[in-house]
Design an enzyme around this catalytic site. Structure first.
Site, short mmCIF file in Angstrom:
data_model
loop_
_atom_site.label_atom_id
_atom_site.label_comp_id
_atom_site.label_asym_id
_atom_site.label_seq_id
_atom_site.Cartn_x
_atom_site.Cartn_y
_atom_site.Cartn_z
CG ASN A 154 -2.39 0.35 1.20
OD1 ASN A 154 -2.55 1.39 0.07
ND2 ASN A 154 -3.57 0.10 2.07
CB CYS A 155 -0.49 5.15 -0.36
SG CYS A 155 0.61 5.96 -0.25
N PRO A 156 3.00 4.12 0.82
CG PRO A 156 5.04 5.48 1.75
CD PRO A 156 4.22 4.57 1.61
#
Lengths: 173, 74
Positions: free
Chosen positions: B12-14
């Protein structure tokens, strides 16, 4: 347009709870990945984010009514329930509940593929994010400089201004 | 055909961006990197990343929740 001409960014990190450790490290690591030159100035409770031992960082559900609280495991119907608004503040006075909330948040993050705080922090260092610890608050709270991770510079507010003299991304977290 | 492939599935981000940056920094200019991601947010993020770093996003394809970004290192 690329960011090359004006690529400096600074962050002032002031919070030391487990959840608030993420925004500075996420924004800083993404910033350097996008060719920005990033400095984080850690002051007051933010100093906790630079400790070698981060196991004492906790989320605090007390006085935090916006915090969603869903179980990261169990049957689907149970995972949908948001316990955040349902539990009175009094509940979080019970010893061990803060630990429990932190444990559940870590589990939820792992389930969603969110990086660990230490992983983001070491990626920041790998990409040359500059970490400055506020010398005054290090003294004020009686921290031992040996408790901080390697690569941290100790300086004051004036150095922050020197770092923030250029660029137009300056964030307070 | 890509010179390198980065599988960022499940991240998931980042992380997809950070791993893309790391992979690109090890490659020579003109080489092609394929990034595989399951994070829907990375569609906008990879585009923004390429915008800001000057790398060239050649194509984005989606196949049942899996995104493949083809990036040329500039």
């Amino acid at each position: 347009m690329t960011a090359k001409e004006n690529n400096k960014m600074t962050i002032i990190a002031t919070k030391g709870t487990f959840d608030w450790a993420f925004p500075p490290f996420i924004i800083a690591s993404t910033g350097v990945a996008m060719d920005k030159e990033v400095t984080i100035f850690f002051t007051f409770y933010g100093l906790n984010l630079l400790l070698k031992d981060t196991s004492k960082l906790r989320v605090s559900p007390i006085g935090n009514p916006s915090m969603p609280m869903k179980l990261p495991f169990g049957p689907k119907w149970l995972q949908k329930i948001d316990f955040g608004p349902k539990l009175p503040n009094l509940f979080w006075q019970i010893p061990g509940t803060e630990w429990l909330a932190t444990y559940l948040m870590k589990k939820t993050m792992a389930k969603h593929g969110v990086a660990k705080m230490e992983e983001l922090r070491s990626m920041c260092q790998e990409f040359d994010v500059k970490f400055i610890a506020c010398d005054m608050t290090v003294d004020l709270f009686g921290y031992d400089k040996a408790d901080f991770i390697d690569g941290v510079e100790f300086a004051g507010a004036a150095m922050y201004f020197d770092e923030a003299a250029s660029g137009d991304h300056h964030l307070y977290m | 055909m890509a010179d390198e492939t980065l599988d960022a599935s499940g991240l998931n981000c980042p992380l997809p961006i950070l791993k893309t940056k790391k992979a690109l920094s090890k490659m020579d200019v003109g080489k092609i990197l394929d990034v595989i991601s399951t994070d829907a947010g990375s569609v906008k993020d990879i585009e923004a990343f390429c915008n800001q770093t000057g790398n060239k996003l050649i194509s984005t394809t989606e196949d049942s929740g899996k995104y493949i970004f083809t990036i040329e290192k500039v």
